[in-house]
Design a protein around this motif. Structure first.
Motif, short mmCIF file in Angstrom:
data_model
loop_
_atom_site.label_atom_id
_atom_site.label_comp_id
_atom_site.label_asym_id
_atom_site.label_seq_id
_atom_site.Cartn_x
_atom_site.Cartn_y
_atom_site.Cartn_z
N UNK A 47 0.64 -0.96 0.19
CA UNK A 47 -0.01 -0.25 0.24
C UNK A 47 0.71 1.40 -0.02
N UNK A 48 2.16 1.16 -0.49
CA UNK A 48 2.88 1.96 -0.16
C UNK A 48 1.97 3.35 -1.88
N UNK A 49 2.87 4.56 -1.25
CA UNK A 49 2.91 5.14 -2.48
C UNK A 49 3.28 4.64 -3.73
N UNK A 50 3.06 4.64 -5.62
CA UNK A 50 3.97 3.76 -6.18
C UNK A 50 5.32 5.06 -6.54
N UNK A 74 7.15 -2.34 -7.20
CA UNK A 74 6.26 -2.08 -7.55
C UNK A 74 4.74 -3.19 -8.30
N UNK A 75 3.69 -3.16 -7.28
CA UNK A 75 2.82 -4.19 -7.62
C UNK A 75 1.92 -4.08 -7.75
N UNK A 227 -4.06 2.69 -9.37
CA UNK A 227 -4.21 1.01 -9.33
C UNK A 227 -3.34 0.09 -8.65
N UNK A 228 -1.63 0.68 -8.95
CA UNK A 228 -0.54 0.29 -8.31
C UNK A 228 -0.36 0.76 -7.02
N UNK A 229 0.47 -0.24 -6.44
CA UNK A 229 1.50 0.72 -5.14
C UNK A 229 2.56 -0.45 -4.86
N UNK A 230 3.23 0.63 -3.77
CA UNK A 230 4.62 -0.03 -3.47
C UNK A 230 4.36 -1.28 -2.93
#
Length: 715
Positions: A47-50, A74-75, A227-230
């Motif tokens: 949930x980290x900022x992408x 990044x996933x 749509x993606x997170x770190x």
């Protein structure tokens, strides 16, 4: 292979220890406290900022474990928006049936209606009984009826009539009473219903507003939803054999297990500290300045404006503002500046022809145009053409011998000057001569690379653009603020400010502000700066000395002068005891008129050494229509000579010979007093205090001499 215990942690479930905002990003520190089994463990933080700076991720902590390695990537986001923020709000059912007062009034009215119906029945019954008695009496025949029975009927009729009449009277009174009661209750019920309707409408509006606010909040949250997170994966090793004296390197402190419990089977608590940099959050300075012209003082509120444009929410965190030395420049409306004004000599064939003094009446910056020396241009063109021809031959020879050499040694483009032809032109670009274009025909047999490179020979790479703006020097200093509710710390060129309390920073497009301190600046000089050759207007400027011990950082400032808000401009960098200028726009109460420059021709010298002389005049008229005196600064200039044969001298104001000279202004004392300065590059500056209602002429007159047979031009 040993089993690895895995666990996942969503970032919004983690506490935020600190958020350190800088002018370019934010450093976030989060804490992860969890329990792990002995052996190998894998903790995944999602949930980290992408847009997280992967290189900035750091993991530290404490506990009986060793960090073996860290993975970052990044996933795609696994959770849905509704999983985090919930579904849309439902509509509530608003009803008045549960209102006790309305229910009581309605019950009372129902009882009154029942009593009214009963009274009406009694009234109707009395009428019907009396009618029946009358009908029965009318049917009786006295001749066929015994006297005793007739008398008995009459007695019963009289008694019954009295009874029914009383019942009718009571029923009628009851009907009237109940009707009034019902009417009164209906009025009360109507008032209560109206009150409830207004309350219901208000509740409905509040519900709609709340729903609209909730929808705006959700839209704002969805705007920053990614749509993606770190993702950060931390691998830990918590073996039972690990002891404080172990030689294994660890970034976590190792704690011995209690001897009364088996270490291999008990869970062990570790605390990880995750820090990283997010570019979507930052802060910048914001000021509010209130200038008091009668007392020549200013009060400045120094504040910080910060924002969170990332996809993360930092709850109940300590906010720290940090900055370093940075360079800024520029104001909302710059005061025009004077550029160097050079003049030069140009030889001419006819020695009897007078110099074209009109060419140097104006500088290039105010519309003057330099003349073209055609002989010099022809010589330069011939030299460039010869160089071009030699280079072209070398290219063709190299292309015939080895075509590949062109790719190894790219041709440098040659600037081709414009060929002078016809009447003189200014800054005109001429095409290459046709003969030179025809000589390029043999290149058709060369490889394509050779043709392309040969075409570059004729490419015009001349760049005539230049930047004539010359802003005043800006003092570059780091911020250094003092505020009773904020803690200030300095680390070299960096200063940090700990904001009081704890805050929650959610992703939002709306900035937040915090006042850091208030500055009372006691030294202000209000001036009207006039550069008449560029614009006949008086620019109102406040020159302020930073009398505080605080270093001011550049930022936006809202300016209020004598309780009148003027607008927003830019506050420059300024250190303690230094000056900074704030432009307050054009003051229409200072009238400015600038006369057209004039030139007067004269001839001097002996018969054998004649000189052509010209006297140039410029005049600016200024009037102060204000009720108070005004500090006037007028800027003008004289041309600078590039040739020792071109003589120039200032005639008015008298006494200005070399740079740095200063002479007093000779004017009536009732109008004011001031001085004239000769500055760098021919700049002339008048500084004076003009009394209210007075006007003054600022005259600049200079003389130029050239030997006979020469012309002049602006360079």
């Amino acid at each position: 292979m040993e089993d690895i215990a895995t666990s996942e942690i969503q970032v919004y479930d983690l506490s935020t220890k600190t958020v350190n905002l800088t002018p370019t990003g934010a450093t976030v520190v989060r804490e992860i406290t969890t329990k792990i089994q002995p052996g190998l463990s894998e903790i995944t933080v999602l949930g980290l900022d992408p847009k997280i700076d992967v290189d900035s991720i750091r993991i530290e902590g404490s506990g009986p474990a060793t960090i073996t390695d860290i993975q970052t990537e990044i996933v795609p986001r696994r959770l849905l928006f509704e999983d985090v923020y919930g579904g849309e709000p439902d509509d509530d059912d608003l009803s008045d049936n549960d209102d006790p007062k309305l229910k009581s009034l309605r019950d009372e009215r129902a009882s009154a209606e029942e009593r009214l119906e009963k009274a009406r029945n009694n009234e109707k019954m009395a009428v019907q009984v009396l009618g029946f008695m009358d009908s029965y009496g009318n049917r009786m025949q006295p001749q066929h009826t015994e006297n005793s029975k007739l008398e008995e009927f009459v007695e019963q009729y009289i008694e019954r009539y009295a009874t029914e009449s009383e019942r009718h009277s009571k029923a009628k009174a009851q009907v009237s009473k109940e009707e009034k009661e019902i009417e009164s209750l209906s009025v009360k019920i109507l008032k209560v219903e109206q009150q409830l309707q207004r309350r219901r409408d208000k509740s409905l509006r509040e519900r709609e507003q709340g729903k609209s606010q909730e929808m705006r909040k959700r839209d704002e949250q969805r705007r920053f939803w990614t749509q993606s997170v770190g993702q950060v994966v931390v691998h830990l090793d918590s073996q039972s054999s690990l002891t404080p004296g172990s030689s294994r390197r660890s970034s976590l402190s190792v704690v011995e297990q209690p001897t009364d419990s088996p270490a291999d089977s008990s869970e062990r608590e570790v605390t990880l500290r995750l820090s990283y940099v997010v570019p979507g959050a930052k802060w910048f300075s914001r000021y509010e300045m209130n200038i008091n012209t009668p007392s020549s003082t200013a009060r400045v509120t120094y504040g910080a404006e910060f924002q969170n444009r990332s996809s993360e929410t930092w709850s109940d965190t300590k906010v720290i503002l940090s900055t370093s030395q940075t360079a800024f420049s520029g104001l909302h409306e710059n005061i025009p500046s004077l550029q160097v004004w050079h003049v030069k000599l140009i030889s001419q064939d006819d020695s009897n022809e007078q110099p074209s003094w009109e060419k140097i009446v104006r500088s290039v910056s105010e519309g003057g145009r330099p003349a073209v020396d055609h002989r010099t241009a022809n010589q330069d063109f011939k030299m460039q053409s010869q160089r071009l021809e030699q280079q072209k031959k070398r290219i063709l020879l190299m292309a015939r011998q080895d075509p590949n050499v062109l790719t190894r040694e790219p041709l440098q483009a040659v600037k081709v000057p414009p060929q002078p032809a016809g009447p003189p032109t200014l800054f005109r670009r001429q095409p290459a001569p046709m003969a030179m274009m025809q000589q390029a025909a043999p290149m058709a047999s060369a490889p394509m690379a050779a043709q392309q490179l040969a075409a570059n020979v004729y490419e015009d790479n001349d760049d005539d653009g230049n930047n004539n703006e010359d802003n005043e020097d800006k003092i570059l200093q780091p911020p250094n603020l003092e505020y009773q509710d904020s803690t200030r710390q300095e680390y070299g060129l960096t200063t940090t400010y700990n904001l009081p309390g704890r805050r929650t920073l959610i992703p939002s497009s709306v900035n937040r502000r915090h006042a850091l301190t208030k500055l009372d600046l006691k030294s202000i000089l209000l001036q009207h700066v006039i550069v008449p050759k560029h614009r006949a207007a008086a620019f109102f400027r406040a020159r302020i000395r930073n009398t505080s011990s605080i270093q001011i950082l550049r930022g936006r400032v809202g300016v209020t002068v004598d309780n009148a808000f003027l607008g927003t401009t830019t506050m420059p960098n300024c250190g303690p005891n230094d000056f900074f200028d704030i432009s307050l726009g054009v003051d229409p109460s200072i009238l400015v008129t600038y006369a057209k420059p004039t030139v007067r021709r004269e001839t001097s010298g002996s018969f054998f050494s004649k000189e052509d002389t010209a006297i140039f005049s410029r005049c600016c008229w200024v009037k102060n229509t204000k009720a108070t005196a005004a500090n006037i600064v007028v800027l003008d200039q004289v041309p600078m000579s590039n040739d020792e044969k071109l003589y120039m001298a200032i005639l008015e104001p008298k006494g200005l010979v070399k740079e740095g000279d200063k002479v007093p202004m000779v004017e009536e004392e009732s109008k004011g007093n001031g001085e004239v300065f000769l500055g760098k590059d021919g700049g002339v500056k008048w500084v004076m205090r003009l009394e209210p209602g007075k006007d003054l002429r600022f005259v600049l007159e200079y003389e130029m001499k050239v030997p006979r047979g020469n012309d002049v031009s602006v360079s």
